[in-house]
Scaffold this active site. Structure first.
Site, short mmCIF file in Angstrom:
data_model
loop_
_atom_site.label_atom_id
_atom_site.label_comp_id
_atom_site.label_asym_id
_atom_site.label_seq_id
_atom_site.Cartn_x
_atom_site.Cartn_y
_atom_site.Cartn_z
N LEU A 109 3.61 -11.00 6.95
CA LEU A 109 2.61 -9.96 7.15
C LEU A 109 2.48 -9.77 8.66
O LEU A 109 2.63 -10.73 9.42
CB LEU A 109 1.26 -10.39 6.56
CG LEU A 109 1.19 -10.50 5.03
CD1 LEU A 109 -0.17 -11.04 4.59
CD2 LEU A 109 1.48 -9.16 4.35
N ASP A 110 2.17 -8.54 9.06
CA ASP A 110 2.00 -8.28 10.50
C ASP A 110 0.82 -9.08 11.04
O ASP A 110 -0.08 -9.48 10.29
CB ASP A 110 1.72 -6.79 10.73
CG ASP A 110 2.90 -5.92 10.33
OD1 ASP A 110 4.03 -6.44 10.31
OD2 ASP A 110 2.67 -4.74 10.04
N GLN A 111 0.82 -9.22 12.33
CA GLN A 111 -0.26 -9.96 13.02
C GLN A 111 -1.64 -9.44 12.60
O GLN A 111 -2.56 -10.22 12.35
CB GLN A 111 0.00 -9.80 14.54
CG GLN A 111 -1.09 -10.23 15.46
CD GLN A 111 -2.11 -9.13 15.67
OE1 GLN A 111 -3.28 -9.33 15.35
NE2 GLN A 111 -1.72 -7.98 16.19
N LYS A 195 2.82 0.75 7.03
CA LYS A 195 2.47 1.54 8.23
C LYS A 195 3.44 2.69 8.42
O LYS A 195 3.04 3.81 8.75
CB LYS A 195 2.47 0.64 9.47
CG LYS A 195 1.33 -0.37 9.44
CD LYS A 195 1.40 -1.34 10.59
CE LYS A 195 0.29 -2.37 10.47
NZ LYS A 195 0.46 -3.52 11.37
#
Ligand code: URA
Length: 243
Positions: A109-111, A195
């Site tokens: 997962l992204d930051q 995104k």
């Protein structure tokens, strides 16, 4: 299994250290210190303490972490702390035959993304869950910069083309959950997929939370930053493709 081997398999350090922990009276089983490192126990389901901290034997580790924002999923993060710092040392040190030591995140997962992250030290399970052929649905709660309209929802369901692949990617399900919010189900896991899909339909993600994998929803009582062992039922639900 000998107590010293139980400690070793569970990630309490090199064998000599595990032997020493027992000899020094730092390991208890059923409330009593056990000082013979070679004493045998049935490992499955065994509960014990090491230096006062409770632990539970698991032949293989399968767990769920509620990822906070501000953490990277990498072992060697570049700018933010690693999610691995949220785990106790034994989970990071478990010996894995022929593999990297300790549990690994299954996918990333992204930051700035929060929510459900699965972790395991079972190489076959990690491989199966990460394989593009294994279309496990993943559900994301998305907050958007601009209001979500019906056209955007339709395009996300029909498929949008991202910059690294001419084949369109489509949401398996998509429903608005508020003026600036939608729930998106994906069965693939391309880099920054949510995104980029939202950008492709002219909107922008301002918050992202993964709420479900397969038939398993992130437990509502699991606080942000905490982890938990998966029960066998939860493990089966995770791998289930049905909604
Ligand atoms: N899609 C994204 O864009 N980011 C994530 O962290 C997960 C899915």
């Amino acid at each position: 299994m000998q107590l010293q081997d139980i400690l070793y398999t569970q990630g309490f350090g090199p064998r000599r250290l595990c032997t020493g922990l027992v000899q020094n009276g730092l390991v208890t089983v059923a409330g009593d210190a056990v000082t013979d490192p070679a004493e045998d126990f049935e490992p499955e389901g065994l509960r014990f303490t090491v230096e006062g901290k409770p632990w539970e034997y698991h032949a293989k580790a399968y767990l769920v972490l509620h990822k906070p924002a501000g953490y990277e999923c990498s072992q060697k993060p570049s700018a933010w702390p690693s999610i691995y710092t949220l785990l106790p040392a034994p989970l990071r040190q478990r010996p894995v035959k022929g593999g990297q030591q300790g549990v690994q995140a299954i996918g990333r997962l992204d930051q700035d993304t929060t929510g459900m992250l699965l972790m395991s030290d079972d190489g076959a399970f990690i491989h199966r869950m990460s394989s593009p052929k294994h279309h496990v649905p993943k559900v994301y709660e998305v907050g958007t910069a601009d209001p979500v309209d019906a056209k955007q929802v339709a395009r996300l369901l029909e498929g949008v083309v991202l910059d690294d692949d001419p084949r369109p990617v489509r949401a398996a399900a998509c429903e608005p959950t508020g003026v600036n919010a939608l729930r998106l189900t994906l069965t693939e896991g391309k880099y920054h997929q949510v995104k980029r899909m939202l950008a492709a339909v002219g909107n922008r993600v301002v918050s992202l939370h993964r709420s479900r994998i397969g038939n398993f929803a992130l437990p509502g009582d699991l606080p942000v930053g905490q982890w938990r062992w998966l029960t066998p039922e939860q493990l089966a639900a995770v791998a289930n493709r049905g909604q």
